[in-house]
Design a protein around this motif. Sequence first.
Motif, PDB file in Angstrom:
ATOM      1  N   GLY A 121       7.427   0.819  -1.593  1.00 44.59           N
ATOM      2  CA  GLY A 121       8.517   0.282  -1.455  1.00 44.59           C
ATOM      3  C   GLY A 121       9.166  -0.556  -2.563  1.00 44.59           C
ATOM      4  O   GLY A 121      10.397  -1.130  -2.279  1.00 44.59           O
ATOM      5  N   SER A 122       8.371  -0.825  -3.628  1.00 42.48           N
ATOM      6  CA  SER A 122       8.712  -1.901  -4.196  1.00 42.48           C
ATOM      7  C   SER A 122       9.377  -1.295  -5.770  1.00 42.48           C
ATOM      8  O   SER A 122       9.486   0.047  -5.854  1.00 42.48           O
ATOM      9  CB  SER A 122       7.569  -2.885  -4.951  1.00 42.48           C
ATOM     10  N   LEU A 123       9.872  -1.924  -6.472  1.00 44.08           N
ATOM     11  CA  LEU A 123      10.755  -1.352  -7.616  1.00 44.08           C
ATOM     12  C   LEU A 123       9.768  -0.756  -8.570  1.00 44.08           C
ATOM     13  O   LEU A 123      10.129   0.004  -9.653  1.00 44.08           O
ATOM     14  CB  LEU A 123      11.486  -2.494  -8.674  1.00 44.08           C
ATOM     15  N   LEU A 124       8.218  -0.929  -8.340  1.00 46.80           N
ATOM     16  CA  LEU A 124       7.316  -0.373  -9.412  1.00 46.80           C
ATOM     17  C   LEU A 124       6.699   0.871  -8.839  1.00 46.80           C
ATOM     18  O   LEU A 124       5.878   1.342  -9.429  1.00 46.80           O
ATOM     19  CB  LEU A 124       6.058  -1.323  -9.662  1.00 46.80           C
ATOM     20  N   GLU A 125       7.156   1.240  -7.560  1.00 48.22           N
ATOM     21  CA  GLU A 125       6.458   2.563  -7.025  1.00 48.22           C
ATOM     22  C   GLU A 125       7.314   3.808  -7.799  1.00 48.22           C
ATOM     23  O   GLU A 125       8.310   3.850  -8.011  1.00 48.22           O
ATOM     24  CB  GLU A 125       6.923   2.383  -5.258  1.00 48.22           C
ATOM     25  N   GLY A 126       6.236   4.483  -8.494  1.00 48.73           N
ATOM     26  CA  GLY A 126       6.567   5.544  -9.107  1.00 48.73           C
ATOM     27  C   GLY A 126       6.794   5.078 -10.925  1.00 48.73           C
ATOM     28  O   GLY A 126       7.043   5.830 -11.506  1.00 48.73           O
ATOM     29  N   PHE A 127       6.573   3.968 -11.173  1.00 51.73           N
ATOM     30  CA  PHE A 127       6.786   3.406 -12.419  1.00 51.73           C
ATOM     31  C   PHE A 127       6.047   3.877 -13.262  1.00 51.73           C
ATOM     32  O   PHE A 127       6.163   4.236 -14.359  1.00 51.73           O
ATOM     33  CB  PHE A 127       7.207   2.048 -12.238  1.00 51.73           C
ATOM     34  N   TYR A 128       4.620   3.611 -13.206  1.00 56.12           N
ATOM     35  CA  TYR A 128       3.621   3.952 -13.857  1.00 56.12           C
ATOM     36  C   TYR A 128       3.255   5.371 -14.055  1.00 56.12           C
ATOM     37  O   TYR A 128       3.575   6.206 -12.973  1.00 56.12           O
ATOM     38  CB  TYR A 128       2.190   3.400 -13.449  1.00 56.12           C
ATOM     39  N   PRO A 129       2.864   5.942 -14.866  1.00 55.20           N
ATOM     40  CA  PRO A 129       2.259   7.428 -15.396  1.00 55.20           C
ATOM     41  C   PRO A 129       1.599   7.945 -14.247  1.00 55.20           C
ATOM     42  O   PRO A 129       0.600   7.327 -13.645  1.00 55.20           O
ATOM     43  CB  PRO A 129       1.830   7.437 -16.700  1.00 55.20           C
ATOM     44  N   LYS A 130       1.874   9.259 -13.862  1.00 52.38           N
ATOM     45  CA  LYS A 130       0.932  10.229 -13.221  1.00 52.38           C
ATOM     46  C   LYS A 130      -0.463  10.115 -13.734  1.00 52.38           C
ATOM     47  O   LYS A 130      -0.660  10.122 -15.009  1.00 52.38           O
ATOM     48  CB  LYS A 130       1.467  11.601 -13.057  1.00 52.38           C
ATOM     49  N   GLY A 131      -1.503   9.987 -13.009  1.00 52.53           N
ATOM     50  CA  GLY A 131      -2.734  10.015 -13.368  1.00 52.53           C
ATOM     51  C   GLY A 131      -3.227   8.750 -13.791  1.00 52.53           C
ATOM     52  O   GLY A 131      -4.612   8.288 -13.917  1.00 52.53           O
ATOM     53  N   TRP A 132      -2.459   7.590 -13.558  1.00 58.52           N
ATOM     54  CA  TRP A 132      -2.854   5.974 -13.522  1.00 58.52           C
ATOM     55  C   TRP A 132      -3.354   5.742 -12.234  1.00 58.52           C
ATOM     56  O   TRP A 132      -2.542   5.272 -11.344  1.00 58.52           O
ATOM     57  CB  TRP A 132      -1.632   5.249 -14.111  1.00 58.52           C
TER      58      TRP A 132
END
Length: 327
Positions: free
Chosen positions: A9-20
Amino acid sequence: MDFMSTVKGSLLEGFYPKGWDMKKIDKCCSNKPGDVTKRQKFWNKDFAPIPCDDVREFDVKMGHEIANEIKKAADRKEKIIFILPVGPMGMYKWAVYFLKEWNQDCKHVWCFNMDEWADGKGNTLVGDASFQYAMEQAFYNPLGKLTVPLDHRNFATKKNLPTYPKKIEALKKEGAKLVLVYGIGRMCHIAFWEPMIGAEFKSDAEWLKQPYRIGVQLHPLTIEQNALTSFKSRTTLVPCRANTMGPGIMFKADYAIGGADGTLGRGMQWQGMSFWMTLRFGPDRHVTSSYIPTLPGKLFFLKELAGPRWSPRRTDAEGRRSRVDSR
């Protein structure tokens, strides 16, 4: 309380690459500093991390390693190919120093810069902020009469980058050794081959064949890394795209010379997590630098990057604040 427990629910949800996998990344970073050179099963038998006490030692050792590869090739009367970065940079001063001390010319050397700032169409930056200018000022010009011939220098322009694979292949057929010189990005990129690209492919084998990208999108943290390290924190000057080599060229290297010097002073740093991910994550297309230990070569690093790391302040059952040393 940490990243994993608060990201939803934060602004960083989904921010980092898939696979991280953040839990896996945290585990990579939880190793004891003294274990940083402990060999892993996926490391090439001729790969070694080399600790350096400070940036002066780091620059000298990297510069010597580059110059020595040039000299050894000359002694063997062989051509040699270098894939070169703009960063780390202090190494070039010392490479020039050693080559001049040995009076070793670079007529047998071919150089390919790994990347360059660009727009979406691949048009590259010109002037004193370009990687080409930086290379000329740091390496080619100071060598004087010993320098790499003009027609042996290659820069990652829209027109020239697509010619890299055939040029390098032709030189290798003539017996030239391919040497990759590299730094490691905040997002674990080598060159500007960003980790998001991994999601485009179904397998690492397919990803490993990719030779280059024109006008590739850069991750926001790559932009901020370069703002801090190259543009005096001025984000507005940093291009959001670049032309870059891919794993289909870089990871075919016969030898690799790497550097991790991302400290900022006063105990601060930006590269510790990327460094530990490189050494411990294991080969994975979502973490470009994770393939580095599979190559023969040396990765010079500042000891400070290995730790020790301290956990965040936590509150125990009775409300007392404590700090845990990860050593």
